[in-house]
Write an enzyme that holds these catalytic residues in place. Structure first.
Site, PDB file in Angstrom:
ATOM      1  N   VAL A   1      16.761  -1.984  -6.213  1.00 22.50           N
ATOM      2  CA  VAL A   1      15.864  -1.169  -5.403  1.00 22.50           C
ATOM      3  C   VAL A   1      15.009  -0.353  -6.354  1.00 22.50           C
ATOM      4  O   VAL A   1      15.514   0.216  -7.323  1.00 22.50           O
ATOM      5  CB  VAL A   1      16.643  -0.231  -4.457  1.00 22.50           C
ATOM      6  CG1 VAL A   1      15.681   0.584  -3.594  1.00 22.50           C
ATOM      7  CG2 VAL A   1      17.605  -1.026  -3.579  1.00 22.50           C
ATOM      8  N   CYS A   2      13.711  -0.318  -6.090  1.00 20.14           N
ATOM      9  CA  CYS A   2      12.790   0.526  -6.848  1.00 20.14           C
ATOM     10  C   CYS A   2      12.875   0.192  -8.342  1.00 20.14           C
ATOM     11  O   CYS A   2      12.867  -0.951  -8.744  1.00 20.14           O
ATOM     12  CB  CYS A   2      13.098   1.992  -6.546  1.00 20.14           C
ATOM     13  SG  CYS A   2      11.829   3.163  -7.036  1.00 20.14           S
ATOM     14  N   SER A   3      12.994   1.219  -9.194  1.00 15.40           N
ATOM     15  CA  SER A   3      12.972   0.992 -10.633  1.00 15.40           C
ATOM     16  C   SER A   3      14.270   0.403 -11.163  1.00 15.40           C
ATOM     17  O   SER A   3      14.404   0.187 -12.365  1.00 15.40           O
ATOM     18  CB  SER A   3      12.664   2.305 -11.369  1.00 15.40           C
ATOM     19  OG  SER A   3      13.618   3.296 -11.052  1.00 15.40           O
ATOM     20  N   GLY A   4      15.226   0.099 -10.274  1.00 17.89           N
ATOM     21  CA  GLY A   4      16.415  -0.629 -10.702  1.00 17.89           C
ATOM     22  C   GLY A   4      16.062  -1.967 -11.316  1.00 17.89           C
ATOM     23  O   GLY A   4      16.814  -2.519 -12.127  1.00 17.89           O
TER      24      GLY A   4
ATOM     25  N   THR B   1       8.917  -4.226  -8.066  1.00 22.85           N
ATOM     26  CA  THR B   1       9.510  -2.900  -8.202  1.00 22.85           C
ATOM     27  C   THR B   1       8.535  -1.912  -7.572  1.00 22.85           C
ATOM     28  O   THR B   1       7.521  -2.311  -6.987  1.00 22.85           O
ATOM     29  CB  THR B   1       9.787  -2.559  -9.679  1.00 22.85           C
ATOM     30  OG1 THR B   1      10.478  -1.291  -9.753  1.00 22.85           O
ATOM     31  CG2 THR B   1       8.494  -2.469 -10.487  1.00 22.85           C
TER      32      THR B   1
END
Length: 336
Positions: A119-122, A139
């Site tokens: 999720v997101c910057s993961g 991302t």
């Protein structure tokens, strides 16, 4: 959930925690998976699966402090416990700085998981671990350029809210993690369970992964003056109406010339371009979710004729409306 301990067929979901993690990146998907487990139990086995057992883990098992200041106590360390079915890496400051120990731990655990999710910057952490090499990924829009620059072997699709590539799924910022989790639930347990969860959370059942991270409204600036803001909202709610500059100027109580100049100055796009974006977005949603034919969709979106809508799709998406619908409805992956 205690009710699924030791139950055959339950899918283990392990969420990676670290200091400065974005709390909603964690709690959004967790609420979806947990809600799906309750819904599956309530369905009396109609879903064919008992659902999920969600656990959290930090590098050493110690509590972490989220970016919003919440303290979260994980269930275990990343090195302990069984291999999960789904390994989920949320975003936050940690993955942006890519802690070496965390990267190594995820790199070691990921190959044994059936499904890898970020999720997101993961996604930056997954890329740093080499887990996105040769794959399509996305991302948060703020980090797409960084992901592409630092990891040229990753095929970054910046204008997507989530991307599935084999057993790896990456999503855009924050709420896109909920969209992806709902898509996974629909894949695992069926549409009815996913719909139940979406209704409980008061969200859309599914924003398709190929939907843009920015809607037409978000892609443009919000006008400063109230009459222009009202016109923006009117366009969004009435795509089939007369949206000519003259008609919109009349709603704003301005001359057409003054309206066109003011609209572009305050939103960054011309009225015509804004209308074009809104109609295209509306048409895509109808083709994805509704059963109406292309001619019906073209009328309800203000194109007038199927040919006009076809030209718009070819111009912006490089495909026809019929092909767009076909591709969307044939890209749902098989269940894991």
């Amino acid at each position: 959930m205690k009710g699924v301990q030791g139950v055959k067929g339950v899918k283990d979901v392990l969420v990676v925690l670290f200091d400065d993690v974005q709390s909603l990146d964690v709690t959004g998907p967790v609420e979806v998976f947990t809600g799906a487990t309750y819904a599956a139990a309530a369905s009396g086995g109609a879903s064919g699966s008992p659902g999920y057992r969600v656990r959290t883990a930090s590098l050493d098992g110690a509590p972490v402090r989220t970016s919003s200041g919440l303290t979260v106590v994980p269930d275990r360390s990343l090195a302990g416990g069984p291999t999960p079915h789904t390994l989920l890496v949320p975003g936050g400051h940690g993955p942006r700085s890519t802690d070496a120990g965390l990267v190594d731990a995820v790199r070691e655990l990921a190959p044994r998981a059936r499904r890898l999710v970020s999720v997101c910057s993961g996604a930056l952490l997954l890329a740093e671990a080499g887990l996105l090499d040769g794959r399509r990924a996305t991302t948060h829009w703020m980090f797409c350029e960084k992901l592409a620059r630092d990891h040229p072997e990753v095929r970054v699709e910046a204008d997507r809210i989530f991307v599935r590539d084999g057993h790896v799924a990456t999503s855009a910022g924050v709420t896109a993690g909920i969209d992806l989790a709902l898509a996974l639930v629909e894949e695992d347990l069926g549409r009815d369970i996913a719909l139940t969860v979406a209704r409980h959370l008061v969200v859309f059942l599914r924003r398709p992964g190929n939907q843009a991270q920015f809607s037409a409204q978000l892609a443009a600036q919000t006008a400063q003056r109230e009459p222009l803001r009202e016109v923006q909202q009117w366009i969004t709610e009435h795509p089939a109406s007369d949206l000519s500059v003259e008609a919109l100027a009349a709603r704003a109580r301005l001359s057409p010339r003054h309206f066109a100049r003011a609209f572009q100055t305050e939103t960054g796009v011309t009225p015509g371009r804004y209308v074009e974006r809104v109609r295209l977005e509306h048409a895509r949603r109808l083709l994805e979710d509704a059963a109406g034919g292309v001619e019906e969709v073209s009328r309800s979106c203000g194109y007038g004729t199927p040919e006009a809508m076809r030209r718009a799709f070819l111009k912006h998406l490089g495909t026809s409306p019929a092909e767009y619908r076909h591709r969307f409805r044939t890209t749902t992956p098989a269940r894991c």
